[in-house]
Design a protein around this motif. Sequence first.
Motif, PDB file in Angstrom:
ATOM      1  N   THR A   1      -3.867  -9.448   8.376  1.00 53.52           N
ATOM      2  CA  THR A   1      -5.154  -8.715   7.742  1.00 53.52           C
ATOM      3  C   THR A   1      -4.544  -8.126   6.516  1.00 53.52           C
ATOM      4  O   THR A   1      -5.165  -8.264   5.376  1.00 53.52           O
ATOM      5  CB  THR A   1      -5.657  -7.710   8.685  1.00 53.52           C
ATOM      6  OG1 THR A   1      -6.123  -8.500   9.883  1.00 53.52           O
ATOM      7  CG2 THR A   1      -6.869  -7.002   7.872  1.00 53.52           C
ATOM      8  N   GLY A   2      -3.507  -7.506   6.519  1.00 48.44           N
ATOM      9  CA  GLY A   2      -2.938  -6.759   5.473  1.00 48.44           C
ATOM     10  C   GLY A   2      -2.642  -7.791   4.141  1.00 48.44           C
ATOM     11  O   GLY A   2      -3.391  -7.809   3.419  1.00 48.44           O
ATOM     12  N   VAL A   3      -1.798  -8.816   4.618  1.00 49.42           N
ATOM     13  CA  VAL A   3      -1.365  -9.805   3.361  1.00 49.42           C
ATOM     14  C   VAL A   3      -2.744 -10.370   2.910  1.00 49.42           C
ATOM     15  O   VAL A   3      -2.843 -10.494   1.585  1.00 49.42           O
ATOM     16  CB  VAL A   3      -0.412 -10.713   3.744  1.00 49.42           C
ATOM     17  CG1 VAL A   3      -0.958 -12.015   4.570  1.00 49.42           C
ATOM     18  CG2 VAL A   3       0.197 -11.326   2.572  1.00 49.42           C
ATOM     19  N   ARG A   4      -3.732 -10.833   3.878  1.00 49.02           N
ATOM     20  CA  ARG A   4      -4.910 -11.611   3.239  1.00 49.02           C
ATOM     21  C   ARG A   4      -5.799 -10.840   2.434  1.00 49.02           C
ATOM     22  O   ARG A   4      -6.213 -11.253   1.494  1.00 49.02           O
ATOM     23  CB  ARG A   4      -5.429 -12.415   4.408  1.00 49.02           C
ATOM     24  CG  ARG A   4      -4.610 -13.313   4.689  1.00 49.02           C
ATOM     25  CD  ARG A   4      -5.285 -14.109   6.120  1.00 49.02           C
ATOM     26  NE  ARG A   4      -4.462 -15.129   6.622  1.00 49.02           N
ATOM     27  CZ  ARG A   4      -4.181 -15.435   7.882  1.00 49.02           C
ATOM     28  NH1 ARG A   4      -4.585 -14.710   8.810  1.00 49.02           N
ATOM     29  NH2 ARG A   4      -3.654 -16.759   8.320  1.00 49.02           N
ATOM     30  N   LEU A   5      -6.034  -9.577   2.918  1.00 52.66           N
ATOM     31  CA  LEU A   5      -6.770  -8.767   1.943  1.00 52.66           C
ATOM     32  C   LEU A   5      -6.282  -8.195   0.688  1.00 52.66           C
ATOM     33  O   LEU A   5      -6.945  -8.171  -0.146  1.00 52.66           O
ATOM     34  CB  LEU A   5      -7.312  -7.457   3.129  1.00 52.66           C
ATOM     35  CG  LEU A   5      -8.647  -7.650   3.720  1.00 52.66           C
ATOM     36  CD1 LEU A   5      -8.499  -8.699   4.813  1.00 52.66           C
ATOM     37  CD2 LEU A   5      -8.910  -6.253   4.379  1.00 52.66           C
ATOM     38  N   ILE A   6      -4.916  -7.948   0.848  1.00 50.13           N
ATOM     39  CA  ILE A   6      -4.325  -7.617  -0.451  1.00 50.13           C
ATOM     40  C   ILE A   6      -4.357  -8.624  -1.424  1.00 50.13           C
ATOM     41  O   ILE A   6      -4.515  -8.624  -2.494  1.00 50.13           O
ATOM     42  CB  ILE A   6      -3.050  -6.841  -0.241  1.00 50.13           C
ATOM     43  CG1 ILE A   6      -2.893  -5.784   0.695  1.00 50.13           C
ATOM     44  CG2 ILE A   6      -2.155  -6.560  -1.435  1.00 50.13           C
ATOM     45  CD1 ILE A   6      -1.691  -5.292   1.325  1.00 50.13           C
ATOM     46  N   MET A   7      -4.027  -9.702  -1.102  1.00 49.77           N
ATOM     47  CA  MET A   7      -4.139 -11.051  -1.784  1.00 49.77           C
ATOM     48  C   MET A   7      -5.353 -10.992  -2.616  1.00 49.77           C
ATOM     49  O   MET A   7      -5.545 -11.265  -3.769  1.00 49.77           O
ATOM     50  CB  MET A   7      -3.453 -12.203  -0.920  1.00 49.77           C
ATOM     51  CG  MET A   7      -2.650 -12.906  -1.646  1.00 49.77           C
ATOM     52  SD  MET A   7      -2.191 -14.589  -0.538  1.00 49.77           S
ATOM     53  CE  MET A   7      -0.980 -14.059   0.227  1.00 49.77           C
ATOM     54  N   GLY A   8      -6.323 -11.090  -1.763  1.00 55.69           N
ATOM     55  CA  GLY A   8      -7.792 -11.105  -2.396  1.00 55.69           C
ATOM     56  C   GLY A   8      -7.915 -10.245  -3.304  1.00 55.69           C
ATOM     57  O   GLY A   8      -8.318 -10.394  -4.562  1.00 55.69           O
ATOM     58  N   ALA A   9      -7.633  -8.738  -2.998  1.00 54.83           N
ATOM     59  CA  ALA A   9      -7.918  -7.806  -3.931  1.00 54.83           C
ATOM     60  C   ALA A   9      -7.173  -8.019  -5.338  1.00 54.83           C
ATOM     61  O   ALA A   9      -7.499  -7.340  -6.293  1.00 54.83           O
ATOM     62  CB  ALA A   9      -7.543  -6.424  -3.231  1.00 54.83           C
ATOM     63  N   MET A  10      -5.897  -8.570  -5.302  1.00 52.03           N
ATOM     64  CA  MET A  10      -5.080  -8.726  -6.654  1.00 52.03           C
ATOM     65  C   MET A  10      -5.370  -9.849  -7.274  1.00 52.03           C
ATOM     66  O   MET A  10      -4.905 -10.005  -8.313  1.00 52.03           O
ATOM     67  CB  MET A  10      -3.630  -8.294  -6.235  1.00 52.03           C
ATOM     68  CG  MET A  10      -2.665  -9.183  -5.624  1.00 52.03           C
ATOM     69  SD  MET A  10      -2.439 -10.854  -6.011  1.00 52.03           S
ATOM     70  CE  MET A  10      -1.778 -10.423  -7.527  1.00 52.03           C
ATOM     71  N   SER A  11      -5.869 -10.778  -6.593  1.00 49.29           N
ATOM     72  CA  SER A  11      -5.996 -12.175  -7.377  1.00 49.29           C
ATOM     73  C   SER A  11      -6.866 -12.163  -8.483  1.00 49.29           C
ATOM     74  O   SER A  11      -6.811 -13.307  -9.406  1.00 49.29           O
ATOM     75  CB  SER A  11      -6.601 -13.283  -6.064  1.00 49.29           C
ATOM     76  OG  SER A  11      -7.909 -13.047  -5.964  1.00 49.29           O
ATOM     77  N   THR A  12      -7.821 -11.208  -8.656  1.00 51.45           N
ATOM     78  CA  THR A  12      -8.668 -11.233  -9.841  1.00 51.45           C
ATOM     79  C   THR A  12      -7.942 -10.046 -10.948  1.00 51.45           C
ATOM     80  O   THR A  12      -8.961  -9.433 -11.906  1.00 51.45           O
ATOM     81  CB  THR A  12      -9.920 -10.846  -9.665  1.00 51.45           C
ATOM     82  OG1 THR A  12     -10.197  -9.963  -8.768  1.00 51.45           O
ATOM     83  CG2 THR A  12     -10.717 -12.271  -8.933  1.00 51.45           C
ATOM     84  N   CYS A  13      -6.735  -9.503 -10.635  1.00 56.83           N
ATOM     85  CA  CYS A  13      -6.042  -8.642 -11.860  1.00 56.83           C
ATOM     86  C   CYS A  13      -5.157  -9.507 -12.453  1.00 56.83           C
ATOM     87  O   CYS A  13      -4.499 -10.399 -11.982  1.00 56.83           O
ATOM     88  CB  CYS A  13      -5.469  -7.709 -10.860  1.00 56.83           C
ATOM     89  SG  CYS A  13      -6.711  -6.641 -10.066  1.00 56.83           S
ATOM     90  N   PRO A  14      -4.872  -9.127 -13.596  1.00 56.56           N
ATOM     91  CA  PRO A  14      -4.135 -10.182 -14.560  1.00 56.56           C
ATOM     92  C   PRO A  14      -2.324  -9.719 -14.194  1.00 56.56           C
ATOM     93  O   PRO A  14      -1.767  -9.174 -15.044  1.00 56.56           O
ATOM     94  CB  PRO A  14      -4.246  -9.838 -15.794  1.00 56.56           C
ATOM     95  CG  PRO A  14      -4.995  -8.182 -15.828  1.00 56.56           C
ATOM     96  CD  PRO A  14      -5.596  -8.077 -14.308  1.00 56.56           C
ATOM     97  N   ILE A  15      -2.230  -9.831 -13.108  1.00 54.27           N
ATOM     98  CA  ILE A  15      -0.650  -9.633 -12.800  1.00 54.27           C
ATOM     99  C   ILE A  15      -0.314 -10.685 -11.641  1.00 54.27           C
ATOM    100  O   ILE A  15      -0.993 -11.372 -11.252  1.00 54.27           O
ATOM    101  CB  ILE A  15      -0.663  -7.967 -11.706  1.00 54.27           C
ATOM    102  CG1 ILE A  15      -1.629  -8.188 -10.491  1.00 54.27           C
ATOM    103  CG2 ILE A  15      -0.963  -7.040 -12.753  1.00 54.27           C
ATOM    104  CD1 ILE A  15      -1.350  -6.624  -9.841  1.00 54.27           C
ATOM    105  N   THR A  16       0.952 -10.664 -11.357  1.00 63.13           N
ATOM    106  CA  THR A  16       1.722 -11.372 -10.303  1.00 63.13           C
ATOM    107  C   THR A  16       2.484 -10.822  -9.304  1.00 63.13           C
ATOM    108  O   THR A  16       3.006  -9.727  -9.572  1.00 63.13           O
ATOM    109  CB  THR A  16       2.794 -12.065 -11.434  1.00 63.13           C
ATOM    110  OG1 THR A  16       2.107 -13.136 -12.275  1.00 63.13           O
ATOM    111  CG2 THR A  16       3.573 -13.177 -10.340  1.00 63.13           C
ATOM    112  N   ALA A  17       2.042 -11.003  -8.077  1.00 65.87           N
ATOM    113  CA  ALA A  17       2.963 -10.429  -6.921  1.00 65.87           C
ATOM    114  C   ALA A  17       3.483 -11.422  -5.889  1.00 65.87           C
ATOM    115  O   ALA A  17       2.655 -12.511  -5.578  1.00 65.87           O
ATOM    116  CB  ALA A  17       1.796  -9.434  -6.125  1.00 65.87           C
ATOM    117  N   THR A  18       4.384 -11.177  -5.487  1.00 62.48           N
ATOM    118  CA  THR A  18       5.122 -12.242  -4.337  1.00 62.48           C
ATOM    119  C   THR A  18       5.125 -11.465  -3.088  1.00 62.48           C
ATOM    120  O   THR A  18       5.152 -10.141  -2.773  1.00 62.48           O
ATOM    121  CB  THR A  18       6.415 -12.387  -4.773  1.00 62.48           C
ATOM    122  OG1 THR A  18       6.568 -13.181  -6.057  1.00 62.48           O
ATOM    123  CG2 THR A  18       7.050 -13.375  -3.673  1.00 62.48           C
TER     124      THR A  18
END
Length: 444
Positions: free
Chosen positions: A102-119
């Motif tokens: 839940t953590g990884v999938r929701l966070i990935m969703g939330a950041m995916s429309t921000c102009p940043i990169t995360a691993t």
Amino acid sequence: MAGHGAPIPMTGKSSGPLSGTAHIPGDKSVSHRSLILGALAVGETKITGLLEGQDVLDTGKAMASFGATVTRHGEGAWSVHGVGVGGFAEPEDVIDCGNAGTGVRLIMGAMSTCPITATFTGDASLRSRPMGRITDPLLKFGATPHGRAKGLLPLTMVGAADAMGVRYTSPHPSAQIKSAVLLAGLNARGETVLIEKEKTRDHSERMLRGFGANVETVETSAGFEITVQGQPELQAQTIAVPRDPSSAAFPVCAALIVEGSEILVPNIGLNPTRAGLFTTLVEMGADITFENEREEGGEPVADLRVKASNLVGVEVPPERAPSMIDEYPILSAVASFAKGKTIMRGVKELRVKECDRIDAMARGLEANGVTIEEGEDYLIVYGQDGEVEGGGTCATHLDHRIAMSFLCMGLATKKPVSVDDTGAIATSFPIFTPLMTGLGADIA
Ligand code: S3P
């Protein structure tokens, strides 16, 4: 928390009647969302009753890495000073979500429309779970995932700079997919529409509305169509997290199978998208009374009084699966004590949980003398009318619910039931062992 410490084996043994009051910790789904939505809001969100399990703590750390100020004030009392929709900063290091899908999938969703990169990465269980179900819709927003073969973690997500809303039909009954798309839609222009054929847990919709987003759910011939308007200003909230029905399931089920038991489990969240197990148990003849039914923080809540019961096997309707998806492991354990067989169909999502839960339950039940039948999307447990042999050792595969299910089963089998590792219990129910022993369970 990628990786894991040394295994911690434990055993559940035949116990006298369970009695007393079980105070269950906060709901895991609502706790993750409280931290994530708090981080996306403007101002300070105050949370009480937050589950302090490792999964949720990892989400809290992740929100701090994206720029929110996350502070613990006391047991379950936290605050999140948010950065606003679209305000996520680029994390300086890898985001480790531990065991938490839940953590990884929701966070990935939330950041995916921000102009940043995360691993993103996680423990061995999370690194084996499918992420394509999340990255597929996020690609439509213009985000770019770079994962391992089959999209496994570790995965780097390059967020979309100027996303437009999308319309997406979820191929699986999954609140995580729905929530990832809705959270991505928050920072996209226009509206984002997610269609799900079966209704899954609706905490994201309820909480987004609570934070001031415009979210509408309409039932259509295709299922449920959920629309979020992009780029709202979310307002900080005060949140009292309801107690977790998925954790309550363990003492409730243990009390049903241990002769002479009677326990009280107060303040349990009974959102209809979560309460399928209790409906099923009542159909099996469980003596559960729902006392003081009321609303708290927009969620239905009740105190459960549970007495040991002679259960009968039932066929669980497949359409009920999303509302009890996390409870099939403990239901399978309890079903082995029922008279007659319990048939669980339409449960193939269990194959992609913290482990393949159909396989883990099937092997563990067999190791304890229970006859089962399994297929790609079903499990049938042949109940033994109270007389279950036990004596087996079960592999838990870093899965908290498999570990707790077999420990509860061992409280009523003739011989003790052991599990190879209980370390993962801390991800969702850190006080499981003291809570259960406090009721009289012999777990050590
Ligand atoms: C959760 C959704 C469910 C559930 C998980 C928590 C959530 O997963 O199994 O424990 O909080 O959204 P899926 O959405 O993948 O079914």
